[in-house]
Design a protein around this motif. Structure first.
Motif, short mmCIF file in Angstrom:
data_model
loop_
_atom_site.label_atom_id
_atom_site.label_comp_id
_atom_site.label_asym_id
_atom_site.label_seq_id
_atom_site.Cartn_x
_atom_site.Cartn_y
_atom_site.Cartn_z
N VAL A 51 0.83 -1.20 0.00
CA VAL A 51 0.00 0.00 0.00
C VAL A 51 0.87 1.26 0.00
N ALA A 52 1.98 1.22 0.77
CA ALA A 52 2.85 2.39 0.83
C ALA A 52 3.46 2.66 -0.54
N ILE A 53 4.01 1.63 -1.17
CA ILE A 53 4.60 1.82 -2.50
C ILE A 53 3.52 2.25 -3.48
N GLY A 54 2.34 1.64 -3.34
CA GLY A 54 1.23 1.99 -4.22
C GLY A 54 0.92 3.49 -4.15
N LEU A 55 0.88 3.99 -2.92
CA LEU A 55 0.61 5.44 -2.75
C LEU A 55 1.70 6.27 -3.38
N LEU A 56 2.97 5.87 -3.14
CA LEU A 56 4.10 6.64 -3.66
C LEU A 56 4.09 6.66 -5.19
N VAL A 76 7.55 -10.39 -5.84
CA VAL A 76 6.52 -10.78 -6.80
C VAL A 76 5.15 -10.37 -6.27
N VAL A 77 4.88 -10.75 -5.02
CA VAL A 77 3.58 -10.47 -4.42
C VAL A 77 3.39 -8.97 -4.26
N ILE A 78 4.43 -8.30 -3.74
CA ILE A 78 4.30 -6.87 -3.48
C ILE A 78 4.08 -6.11 -4.78
N THR A 79 4.87 -6.45 -5.82
CA THR A 79 4.69 -5.75 -7.09
C THR A 79 3.28 -5.95 -7.63
N GLY A 80 2.80 -7.19 -7.58
CA GLY A 80 1.45 -7.45 -8.05
C GLY A 80 0.42 -6.63 -7.31
N LEU A 81 0.57 -6.59 -5.99
CA LEU A 81 -0.40 -5.85 -5.17
C LEU A 81 -0.31 -4.35 -5.45
N VAL A 82 0.92 -3.86 -5.67
CA VAL A 82 1.08 -2.43 -5.99
C VAL A 82 0.34 -2.12 -7.29
N LEU A 104 -7.83 4.75 -0.22
CA LEU A 104 -6.82 4.04 0.56
C LEU A 104 -7.45 2.89 1.36
N ARG A 105 -8.64 3.16 1.89
CA ARG A 105 -9.31 2.10 2.67
C ARG A 105 -9.69 0.93 1.78
N ILE A 106 -10.27 1.23 0.62
CA ILE A 106 -10.65 0.15 -0.30
C ILE A 106 -9.41 -0.65 -0.69
N THR A 162 -6.50 -0.93 0.85
CA THR A 162 -5.91 -1.69 1.94
C THR A 162 -6.71 -2.96 2.20
N VAL A 163 -8.03 -2.83 2.24
CA VAL A 163 -8.85 -4.01 2.52
C VAL A 163 -8.67 -5.06 1.43
N SER A 164 -8.68 -4.62 0.15
CA SER A 164 -8.52 -5.66 -0.88
C SER A 164 -7.10 -6.19 -0.92
N THR A 165 -6.11 -5.37 -0.53
CA THR A 165 -4.74 -5.87 -0.50
C THR A 165 -4.59 -6.95 0.57
N VAL A 166 -5.18 -6.72 1.73
CA VAL A 166 -5.11 -7.74 2.79
C VAL A 166 -5.68 -9.06 2.27
N SER A 167 -6.81 -8.97 1.57
CA SER A 167 -7.44 -10.19 1.11
C SER A 167 -6.65 -10.84 -0.03
#
Lengths: 227, 245
Positions: free
Chosen positions: A40-45, A93-99, A152-154, A156-161
């Protein structure tokens, strides 16, 4: 029935499991949290400058929005698989995908937030001698916060899942436990990890809601202002 | 970039497309699952959403279901259903999970579309003496059509994605090519499978975008493009993206 038996009889709810595998659960939860936070942090940046570029040049907006929408359409299992040869088996891999997934919602919401800033507020700030940077961070960003925080809330929640799918390469946080429990038909492990995962999403959402209240004290007075 | 070349070779190899583990068979399974589950979820969710939107009640329900759909991991639900007593009933755990995750976008979009259909038009129609049924059929549904189609499209993409994940607990579909690749530590096969899945998702998205434009009952009359573009809901997911997976 004694607690020790629930492991043998493979029950869904098992206190003994939570007691004996506490460490494993904690580790998985921590991995889940840091993968989510990093994404989420990288996504925001990444999303913030993208949204600014898209706002500045209309010709950028179309491709940026189109591309992030296309990325969002790619199923997670495929996304992680496609990134596998790029990074090898690693959390990257996971983090890039989620970003990449987070960009869709973040870019749109930041743009919507900035677009919702009243022109009068901008004019007033310019009249007071605000430069472009100060205008952005002092006036526009605070006014765009409700939309940004909603995004950000949406995200974060979907990233957790979505982090759970990272289990396919062993970096799925609580998803690893679900995967493991699936292969050994261990009901307590699957249910406990799933419940923790949902709890994590709810807690994250509430924390962000609190943060939003804290950051936008002016919205509390008029209830319509909150998003 | 060796992997890309090898993945291409994998895709170009005819034997990978034939047989029970071949691409065609897996694609057939995937499309069948997608079609059946989308049909079931539409049959369940759309009437409820339209009825709720018509009477203007249940907005909180629609939003909460959509939020819950985001917070609950698809993977967890797939595995939980597999381990439940349903797990012994062949495809049913997968079908139920797919339907469960297709319902939120359908419900939310159709509800918002119908309940926010232009009030003045609805009032005018009521003033003309239309009954509730006529109002729904001839005013609210045509007005809500773009948003309903957005919901159907989102749900379709969601179902394709979830059906891919269903391969992890052993369901059929294109995801099996990926999971088999992982089991064999055959990265080119993993990538080839991922390309196929991504392509399928994009094609499905494209088909529904086109359907939405072609079938729009208001298109000829007003030249409307899309309601979703006019009013971006900032506190909901963007119009098109599938919510998870």
């Amino acid at each position: 029935m004694a607690d020790g038996n629930c492991l043998i009889s493979n029950e869904w709810i098992c206190g003994e499991y939570v007691r004996t595998r506490g460490q494993e659960l904690t580790d998985a939860t921590l991995e889940h949290v840091w993968i989510t936070l990093a994404s989420v942090a990288i996504g925001l940046l990444v999303a913030f400058p993208l949204a600014l570029l898209a706002r500045r040049w209309r010709s950028v907006a179309g491709p940026v929005l189109g591309l992030t929408t296309i990325l969002y359409t790619v199923p997670s299992l495929a996304m992680f698989s496609l990134l596998l040869p790029v990074f090898g088996v690693s959390a990257a891999v996971v983090i890039t995908g989620l970003v990449l997934y987070s960009l869709t919602i973040l870019v749109r919401n930041i743009m919507a937030g900035l677009a919702s800033v009243p022109e009068e507020a901008r004019e007033a700030a310019r009249g007071m001698g605000y430069g472009p940077l100060r205008l952005l961070f002092g006036v526009e960003l605070p006014l765009a916060l409700p939309a940004l925080m909603a995004g950000l809330r949406i995200t974060t929640v979907s990233t957790v899942s979505l982090t759970t799918v990272g289990a396919i390469i062993g970096y799925g946080g609580l998803g690893n436990l679900i995967y493991e429990g699936m292969r050994s038909f261990f009901k307590a492990e699957v249910l406990t990890a799933s419940v923790l995962c949902v709890a994590l999403a709810v807690v994250a959402d509430l924390l962000l809601l609190g943060l939003q209240r804290l950051l936008t004290p002016w919205a509390r007075k008029s209830r319509k202002g909150t998003t | 970039m060796d992997v890309v070349a090898k993945a291409w070779t994998w895709l170009a190899t005819g034997s990978h497309w034939a047989g029970p583990d071949g691409v065609w068979h897996r694609l057939g399974q995937h499309l069948f699952l997608t079609f059946v589950c989308l049909a079931i979820s539409c049959a369940v969710a759309l009437p409820i959403a339209v009825a709720l939107g018509h009477i203007g009640k249940g907005g909180a329900l629609a939003v909460n279901i959509s939020n819950a759909g985001r917070a609950v991991p698809t993977f967890a639900v797939l595995v939980l259903l597999l381990l439940s007593p349903l797990g012994t009933h062949g495809q049913w755990p997968t079908i139920i999970a797919l339907v469960l995750f297709a319902i939120p976008p359908l419900l939310t979009n159709a509800y918002v579309g119908v309940s926010e259909a232009d009030r003045e038009v609805v009032e005018a129609a009521r003033g003309m003496g239309m009954t509730g049924g006529q109002l729904i059929r001839r005013v609210e549904l045509p007005l809500a059509f773009p948003l309903i189609m957005t919901g159907v499209r989102t749900a379709a993409v969601q179902v394709v994605a979830t059906a891919t994940l269903a391969a992890l607990p052993g369901g059929g579909g294109l995801g099996r090519i990926i999971t088999a690749g992982f089991r064999l530590t055959d990265t080119p096969q993993v990538v080839a499978g991922a390309v196929l899945v991504a392509a399928l998702a994009l094609v499905v998205e494209g088909v529904f975008v086109t359907l939405g434009l072609v079938l729009d009952p208001m298109r000829r009359r007003t030249g409307r493009r899309s309601t979703a573009a006019r009013r971006p809901p900032t506190d909901q997911a963007p119009a098109s993206p599938a919510l998870t997976t």
